[in-house]
Design a protein around this motif. Structure first.
Motif, PDB file in Angstrom:
ATOM      1  N   ILE A   1       0.834  -1.208   0.000  1.00  0.00           N
ATOM      2  CA  ILE A   1       0.000   0.000   0.000  1.00  0.00           C
ATOM      3  C   ILE A   1       0.866   1.253   0.000  1.00  0.00           C
ATOM      4  CG2 ILE A   1      -1.708   1.305   1.330  1.00  0.00           C
ATOM      5  CD1 ILE A   1      -2.617  -1.553   2.373  1.00  0.00           C
ATOM      6  N   ALA A   2       1.955   1.225   0.773  1.00  0.00           N
ATOM      7  CA  ALA A   2       2.871   2.374   0.807  1.00  0.00           C
ATOM      8  C   ALA A   2       3.449   2.644  -0.583  1.00  0.00           C
ATOM      9  CB  ALA A   2       3.989   2.122   1.815  1.00  0.00           C
TER      10      ALA A   2
ATOM     11  N   ALA B   1       0.978   7.154  -6.324  1.00  0.00           N
ATOM     12  CA  ALA B   1      -0.315   7.788  -6.598  1.00  0.00           C
ATOM     13  C   ALA B   1      -0.284   9.280  -6.271  1.00  0.00           C
ATOM     14  CB  ALA B   1      -1.413   7.083  -5.802  1.00  0.00           C
ATOM     15  N   ILE B   2       0.236   9.618  -5.102  1.00  0.00           N
ATOM     16  CA  ILE B   2       0.279  11.026  -4.693  1.00  0.00           C
ATOM     17  C   ILE B   2       1.130  11.841  -5.647  1.00  0.00           C
ATOM     18  CG2 ILE B   2       1.129  12.578  -2.886  1.00  0.00           C
ATOM     19  CD1 ILE B   2       0.170  10.475  -0.848  1.00  0.00           C
ATOM     20  N   ASP B   3       2.213  11.253  -6.128  1.00  0.00           N
ATOM     21  CA  ASP B   3       3.063  11.949  -7.100  1.00  0.00           C
ATOM     22  C   ASP B   3       2.291  12.318  -8.363  1.00  0.00           C
ATOM     23  OD1 ASP B   3       5.228  11.790  -5.429  1.00  0.00           O
ATOM     24  OD2 ASP B   3       6.195  10.116  -6.466  1.00  0.00           O
ATOM     25  N   GLN B   4       1.268  11.535  -8.685  1.00  0.00           N
ATOM     26  CA  GLN B   4       0.485  11.769  -9.904  1.00  0.00           C
ATOM     27  C   GLN B   4      -0.857  12.442  -9.621  1.00  0.00           C
ATOM     28  OE1 GLN B   4       1.581  11.216 -13.007  1.00  0.00           O
ATOM     29  NE2 GLN B   4       3.554  10.516 -12.183  1.00  0.00           N
TER      30      GLN B   4
ATOM     31  N   LEU C   1       6.259  -4.021  -5.534  1.00  0.00           N
ATOM     32  CA  LEU C   1       4.979  -4.575  -5.975  1.00  0.00           C
ATOM     33  C   LEU C   1       3.922  -3.483  -6.078  1.00  0.00           C
ATOM     34  CD1 LEU C   1       4.546  -7.908  -3.957  1.00  0.00           C
ATOM     35  CD2 LEU C   1       4.470  -7.704  -6.425  1.00  0.00           C
ATOM     36  N   GLY C   2       3.850  -2.661  -5.034  1.00  0.00           N
ATOM     37  CA  GLY C   2       2.864  -1.584  -5.018  1.00  0.00           C
ATOM     38  C   GLY C   2       3.143  -0.526  -6.061  1.00  0.00           C
ATOM     39  N   GLU C   3       4.408  -0.129  -6.180  1.00  0.00           N
ATOM     40  CA  GLU C   3       4.771   0.919  -7.126  1.00  0.00           C
ATOM     41  C   GLU C   3       4.476   0.501  -8.560  1.00  0.00           C
ATOM     42  OE1 GLU C   3       8.844   1.692  -6.254  1.00  0.00           O
ATOM     43  OE2 GLU C   3       8.408   2.941  -4.507  1.00  0.00           O
ATOM     44  N   LEU C   4       4.861  -0.718  -8.922  1.00  0.00           N
ATOM     45  CA  LEU C   4       4.637  -1.190 -10.281  1.00  0.00           C
ATOM     46  C   LEU C   4       3.143  -1.356 -10.561  1.00  0.00           C
ATOM     47  CD1 LEU C   4       5.683  -2.152 -12.982  1.00  0.00           C
ATOM     48  CD2 LEU C   4       6.107  -4.411 -11.981  1.00  0.00           C
TER      49      LEU C   4
ATOM     50  N   PHE D   1       0.701   0.443  -9.402  1.00  0.00           N
ATOM     51  CA  PHE D   1       0.111   1.741  -9.722  1.00  0.00           C
ATOM     52  C   PHE D   1       0.568   2.237 -11.089  1.00  0.00           C
ATOM     53  CE2 PHE D   1       0.097   6.335  -9.995  1.00  0.00           C
ATOM     54  CZ  PHE D   1      -1.244   6.586  -9.764  1.00  0.00           C
ATOM     55  N   GLU D   2       1.826   2.010 -11.436  1.00  0.00           N
ATOM     56  CA  GLU D   2       2.324   2.449 -12.743  1.00  0.00           C
ATOM     57  C   GLU D   2       1.540   1.790 -13.883  1.00  0.00           C
ATOM     58  OE1 GLU D   2       6.460   1.577 -12.603  1.00  0.00           O
ATOM     59  OE2 GLU D   2       6.928   3.212 -11.225  1.00  0.00           O
ATOM     60  N   LEU D   3       1.223   0.503 -13.741  1.00  0.00           N
ATOM     61  CA  LEU D   3       0.434  -0.192 -14.754  1.00  0.00           C
ATOM     62  C   LEU D   3      -0.975   0.378 -14.825  1.00  0.00           C
ATOM     63  CD1 LEU D   3       1.486  -3.921 -14.179  1.00  0.00           C
ATOM     64  CD2 LEU D   3       2.169  -2.423 -16.046  1.00  0.00           C
ATOM     65  N   LEU D   4      -1.548   0.669 -13.645  1.00  0.00           N
ATOM     66  CA  LEU D   4      -2.899   1.234 -13.610  1.00  0.00           C
ATOM     67  C   LEU D   4      -2.916   2.628 -14.243  1.00  0.00           C
ATOM     68  CD1 LEU D   4      -5.814   0.724 -12.635  1.00  0.00           C
ATOM     69  CD2 LEU D   4      -5.206   1.945 -10.540  1.00  0.00           C
ATOM     70  N   LEU D   5      -1.932   3.433 -13.911  1.00  0.00           N
ATOM     71  CA  LEU D   5      -1.857   4.785 -14.467  1.00  0.00           C
ATOM     72  C   LEU D   5      -1.747   4.744 -15.986  1.00  0.00           C
ATOM     73  CD1 LEU D   5      -1.635   7.843 -13.882  1.00  0.00           C
ATOM     74  CD2 LEU D   5       0.854   7.542 -13.812  1.00  0.00           C
ATOM     75  N   ASP D   6      -0.983   3.803 -16.484  1.00  0.00           N
ATOM     76  CA  ASP D   6      -0.846   3.642 -17.932  1.00  0.00           C
ATOM     77  C   ASP D   6      -2.198   3.342 -18.564  1.00  0.00           C
ATOM     78  OD1 ASP D   6       0.654   3.473 -20.329  1.00  0.00           O
ATOM     79  OD2 ASP D   6       0.636   1.295 -20.189  1.00  0.00           O
ATOM     80  N   ARG D   7      -2.990   2.507 -17.913  1.00  0.00           N
ATOM     81  CA  ARG D   7      -4.339   2.204 -18.410  1.00  0.00           C
ATOM     82  C   ARG D   7      -5.235   3.445 -18.350  1.00  0.00           C
ATOM     83  NH1 ARG D   7      -4.654  -2.427 -21.444  1.00  0.00           N
ATOM     84  NH2 ARG D   7      -3.453  -4.078 -20.434  1.00  0.00           N
TER      85      ARG D   7
END
Length: 339
Positions: free
Chosen positions: A81-82, A88-91, A298-301, A303-309
């Protein structure tokens, strides 16, 4: 109805999914005329009024990500989650966290709530790997990323750990230390981590020419009590194992408590390796050898995949992507040559 009606109430009265109600409310199209009329009639009958958050769905963006985990008490998930929240906050996104307690019924309720609240996307460790629970998210065109557990019947992006690889390396290390009587406290075989770690254990034994003994296989549930109970069961065998491999952190904690209560001496009478680098690993004497996972990554990647979508939502869908991160064996002092 004394309470304020919800989108779930509308869906129930109209006998459709929450996602279909959402499409009608937000004029997204794709709903047959008779179904739309039935939904509008249910809205009128119930006097349903959208919340301000639901109205924001018209703009197709709320800057909110829903996160679902099966066990909020498991120390594995806060690190994931962290990782999600930092990215997420960065974006400019914020997260809404819910725990399913491992129940697919609760998970479905959370998903329906997320749809009503208008989340932009969902990251989840599912309680049901068949994927039945996420059908309404797919129907509502809400991007989904699965983390730690695969979803079988829907093409969603997935971030996993090399579970079989990590378990194989752990058991191989015990074999190299001279152990042949190696027990496993396994997780549920209907989950990706449970099955893959069990398979890694079996493969390591067979590759070394060691016979698999059913009496040294314990089926746990990833909870502390099962680790405790199975360790006690192993201790009562006429032919005790000389080493134990535990398939997750909570079962490791249960195992350590049982060893202490039984008086089965860690590092002297029994060796041990756990999957997940639990907090107690370096506090015990001897310190625990563990398979460590890159939880923050795990968490960072994810979110990156979700953001790409999210950024490509109106474009042609990409193929399903799956990433498998590599675990690392941290060798400490809990694996000794068997006496």
């Amino acid at each position: 109805m004394s309470r304020k009606p919800t989108i779930e109430d509308v869906a129930r009265v109209a006998q459709v999914s929450v996602a279909t109600v959402s499409r009608v409310i937000n004029k997204q199209g794709g709903v047959r005329k008779p179904t739309e009329e039935r939904i509008l009639e249910a809205i009128k009958e119930l006097k349903y009024v959208r919340s301000a958050v639901a109205r924001s769905m018209v703009r197709k963006e709320t800057k909110t990500i829903g996160v679902i985990i099966p066990d909020i008490c498991n120390p594995f998930f806060p690190e994931i989650i962290a990782g999600i929240e930092r990215k997420a906050i960065d974006q400019g996104y914020f997260t809404t966290l819910s725990s399913s307690s491992g129940s697919k019924e609760i998970e479905k309720k959370i998903i329906d709530h997320f749809i009503e609240r208008g989340v932009d996307g969902v990251i989840l460790t599912t309680a049901d790997e068949s994927g039945e629970q996420i059908s309404s998210l797919v129907e509502a065109n809400i991007p989904v990323v699965a983390v730690d557990r695969a979803i079988k019947n829907f093409d969603v992006d997935t971030v996993l750990i090399g579970n079989q690889e990590g378990a194989y390396e752990a058991v191989q290390h015990l074999i190299e230390e001279g152990h042949k009587k190696i027990a496993i406290i396994s997780g549920p075989h209907d989950t990706t981590p449970g099955l893959e770690r069990y398979n890694g254990y079996i493969k390591a034994l067979r590759d070394a020419g060691i016979q698999v003994e059913e009496q040294w296989i314990g089926d746990g549930d990833f909870m502390e009590q099962s680790g405790y109970d199975l360790t006690k069961r192993f201790s009562e065998l006429e032919d005790r194992p000389t080493a134990i491999f535990s398939s997750n952190n909570l079962m490791t904690i249960g195992c350590m408590k049982a060893l202490n209560d039984i008086g089965w001496k860690l590092g002297q009478e029994v060796s041990f390796i756990g999957f997940d680098d639990v907090e107690i690993a370096t506090f015990l004497n001897p310190q625990l050898t563990t398979v460590s996972r890159p939880m923050r990554s795990l968490g960072e990647l994810s979110f990156e995949l979700l953001l790409d979508r999210l950024n490509a939502k109106e474009e042609k869908p990409k193929m399903k992507r799956q990433y498998i991160l590599t675990p690392k064996l941290k060798v400490r002092k809990s694996c000794q040559f068997p006496k």
